[in-house]
Design an enzyme around this catalytic site. Structure first.
Site, mmCIF file in Angstrom:
data_model
loop_
_atom_site.group_PDB
_atom_site.id
_atom_site.type_symbol
_atom_site.label_atom_id
_atom_site.label_comp_id
_atom_site.label_asym_id
_atom_site.label_seq_id
_atom_site.Cartn_x
_atom_site.Cartn_y
_atom_site.Cartn_z
ATOM 1 N N LYS A 162 6.992 -16.206 9.266
ATOM 2 C CA LYS A 162 7.007 -15.898 10.743
ATOM 3 C C LYS A 162 6.820 -16.882 11.656
ATOM 4 O O LYS A 162 7.346 -16.550 12.965
ATOM 5 C CB LYS A 162 5.849 -14.858 10.860
ATOM 6 C CG LYS A 162 5.755 -13.561 10.136
ATOM 7 C CD LYS A 162 4.624 -12.702 10.473
ATOM 8 C CE LYS A 162 4.539 -11.383 9.548
ATOM 9 N NZ LYS A 162 4.427 -11.370 8.196
ATOM 10 N N GLU B 244 -6.502 -14.341 5.683
ATOM 11 C CA GLU B 244 -5.759 -14.180 4.576
ATOM 12 C C GLU B 244 -6.105 -15.413 3.475
ATOM 13 O O GLU B 244 -6.095 -15.120 2.271
ATOM 14 C CB GLU B 244 -4.372 -14.179 4.884
ATOM 15 C CG GLU B 244 -3.192 -14.365 3.732
ATOM 16 C CD GLU B 244 -1.925 -14.067 4.184
ATOM 17 O OE1 GLU B 244 -0.867 -13.886 3.460
ATOM 18 O OE2 GLU B 244 -1.565 -14.172 5.429
ATOM 19 N N HIS C 54 1.333 -13.505 4.609
ATOM 20 C CA HIS C 54 1.410 -12.566 5.944
ATOM 21 C C HIS C 54 1.539 -13.366 7.040
ATOM 22 O O HIS C 54 2.254 -13.069 7.854
ATOM 23 C CB HIS C 54 0.575 -11.494 5.535
ATOM 24 C CG HIS C 54 0.668 -10.539 6.898
ATOM 25 N ND1 HIS C 54 1.715 -9.508 7.353
ATOM 26 C CD2 HIS C 54 -0.132 -10.255 7.949
ATOM 27 C CE1 HIS C 54 1.612 -9.042 8.278
ATOM 28 N NE2 HIS C 54 0.357 -9.159 8.870
ATOM 29 N N HIS D 69 7.268 -11.980 14.251
ATOM 30 C CA HIS D 69 7.021 -10.766 13.383
ATOM 31 C C HIS D 69 7.669 -9.691 13.725
ATOM 32 O O HIS D 69 7.877 -9.038 14.595
ATOM 33 C CB HIS D 69 5.381 -10.433 14.014
ATOM 34 C CG HIS D 69 4.764 -9.636 13.066
ATOM 35 N ND1 HIS D 69 5.280 -8.921 11.947
ATOM 36 C CD2 HIS D 69 3.449 -9.449 12.953
ATOM 37 C CE1 HIS D 69 4.182 -8.037 11.547
ATOM 38 N NE2 HIS D 69 3.022 -8.656 11.931
ATOM 39 N N CYS E 141 2.502 -2.967 10.166
ATOM 40 C CA CYS E 141 3.092 -3.914 9.662
ATOM 41 C C CYS E 141 3.348 -4.317 8.112
ATOM 42 O O CYS E 141 3.941 -5.035 7.536
ATOM 43 C CB CYS E 141 2.734 -5.397 10.069
ATOM 44 S SG CYS E 141 2.160 -5.293 11.977
ATOM 45 N N PHE F 211 -2.105 -3.289 11.094
ATOM 46 C CA PHE F 211 -3.171 -2.734 11.821
ATOM 47 C C PHE F 211 -3.660 -1.544 11.020
ATOM 48 O O PHE F 211 -2.640 -0.701 10.376
ATOM 49 C CB PHE F 211 -2.798 -2.256 13.104
ATOM 50 C CG PHE F 211 -2.575 -3.483 14.090
ATOM 51 C CD1 PHE F 211 -2.963 -4.848 13.593
ATOM 52 C CD2 PHE F 211 -2.063 -3.473 15.454
ATOM 53 C CE1 PHE F 211 -2.718 -6.046 14.347
ATOM 54 C CE2 PHE F 211 -1.956 -4.590 16.256
ATOM 55 C CZ PHE F 211 -2.418 -5.683 15.953
#
Length: 411
Positions: free
Chosen positions: A334, A313, A302, A339, A162, A399
């Site tokens: 998002k 985060e 994010h 996403h 991502c 990831f």
């Protein structure tokens, strides 16, 4: 002194709209295209909701062209053409040897691979299209865009889950700073709304299961968040050296001031709960941009709406910015976009650039109860930014523990 790099073109096709203008309007107005997937192939999945693109790319491209491209490649082409036209470079005489492309994807042509395999299994090898390999190879999107604009300096495909899109921006920044290109077309694209990846994400407990309430499923930083909402689309920026842009009288949106990268070194899919990896990337981006934490006024987070990721985060942000964190306006797109995986970084970097350009931060939707562990000023209504020179960062994590942060500055 390194070469100054600026943004002269923007392009996007997302769940909020088929171009940058409609996507930006959707972010400001708090729209979402989240919906229940009614095809019977999704019927037995634990998560049956997603945010499809607002405009089908097959309707924008010619039928002949669309048949050669995987859906993610179609998104890449649509976004790249808008950005290229927006930059004014379509009418400029730039040698191909001075033009580079860096366009990432987290998954690539997965849908084509699965569909062609079904064709092979049911109809036999004579029915397999000769475009199969270009459709499934991860570098296909970058390759087609490079051919379309005549790029010869470099055509690359960063793959960092991502964070792939922000990795592409960093690569383009480095190419121009090093003098290897005058222009870099950077972006990301993804098309993964298919039963297989959705079943896989669902098995990981990564997706929201609000099947009865899709429009409120993506809830970044909210106490009731339960996973992300899968989206699709493409986003592209045109970067140029400031000297090159000035020489041709180009309109400039903002400066790409710096970039930072790190790896969590913690888990294949779970973020470091102490936020050490994302904090390292933020610090590196600020150092690379020659910015002090107190100079940053906005963070595009994010924040995917997962229980662990959003807090990790926030912990990293507070560690980097300290007391100055309370003076930074945070947003999490998002909630509206879903996403976009490999396209997320660039789509949200475009939102960051437009926030600086128009001096307004779009809201985070579906944030009804801020998680007590977040401790940040998260905008839930459009927030005006002051006059003067401003700086912002966009966070993108993937990831594998990939962390990519881009810093932007007004010009």
């Amino acid at each position: 002194m390194s070469t100054k790099v600026v943004i002269t073109g923007l392009g996007a096709t997302t769940p909020l709209g088929g171009d940058v203008a409609s996507t930006w309007d959707g972010l400001l107005s708090g729209r979402t295209n989240a919906q229940v997937l009614t095809d019977e192939a999704f019927a037995d999945l634990p998560a049956r909701i997603a945010a499809p693109a607002a405009v089908d790319p097959g309707e924008v491209l010619s039928r002949v062209e669309a048949r050669k491209l995987d859906r993610y490649e179609q998104f890449a082409m649509v976004a790249a053409r808008e950005a290229w036209k927006d930059s004014g470079l379509a009418d400029a005489d730039v040698p191909g040897e001075r033009i580079a492309v860096s366009l990432g994807s987290g998954i690539g042509g997965l849908i084509s691979m699965l569909n062609v395999y079904d064709t092979l299994r049911t109809k036999g090898p004579r029915h397999v299209t000769p475009y199969t390999i270009p459709m499934i190879m991860p570098n296909g999107g970058a390759a087609w865009v490079g051919l379309d604009i005549g790029a010869r300096a470099s055509v690359q495909t960063p793959v960092a889950a991502c964070a792939s899109g922000n990795e592409a921006i960093r690569h383009g920044l480095d190419l121009i700073r090093s003098g290897k290109a005058d222009v870099a077309v950077v972006g990301g694209a993804e098309a993964a709304i298919h039963p297989l990846p959705m079943a896989a994400f669902g098995a990981m407990m990564a997706l929201s299961r609000r099947n009865d309430d899709p429009q409120h499923a993506s809830r970044p930083f909210d106490k009731a968040r339960d996973g992300f909402l899968l989206g699709e689309g493409g986003a592209v920026m045109v970067l140029e050296s400031a000297e090159h842009a000035e020489r041709r009288g180009a309109r400039v949106y903002a400066e790409v001031a710096g970039a930072g990268a790190s790896a969590d070194g913690h888990h294949i899919v779970q973020p470091d709960p102490e936020g050490k990896g994302n904090a390292f990337a933020m610090r590196e981006a600020l150092t690379n941009a020659r910015l002090a934490p107190h100079e940053v006024i906005h963070i595009n987070a994010h924040a995917t709406s997962t229980p662990a990721g959003d807090v990790a985060e926030a912990v990293g942000i507070r560690a980097v910015f300290g007391e100055a964190a309370q003076n930074v306006v945070v947003t999490a797109p998002k909630g509206a976009l879903g996403h976009l995986l490999g396209a997320a970084g660039v789509a949200e970097s475009i939102a960051t650039v437009l926030a600086l350009y128009h001096r307004v931060v779009p809201p985070t939707i579906n944030l009804d109860n801020l998680d007590d562990e977040v401790g940040l000023d998260v905008a839930v209504e459009p927030r005006k930014l002051p006059e003067g020179q401003l700086a912002a960062i966009n966070n993108s994590f993937g990831f594998g523990g990939h962390n990519l942060v881009i810093a932007f500055r007004t010009v």
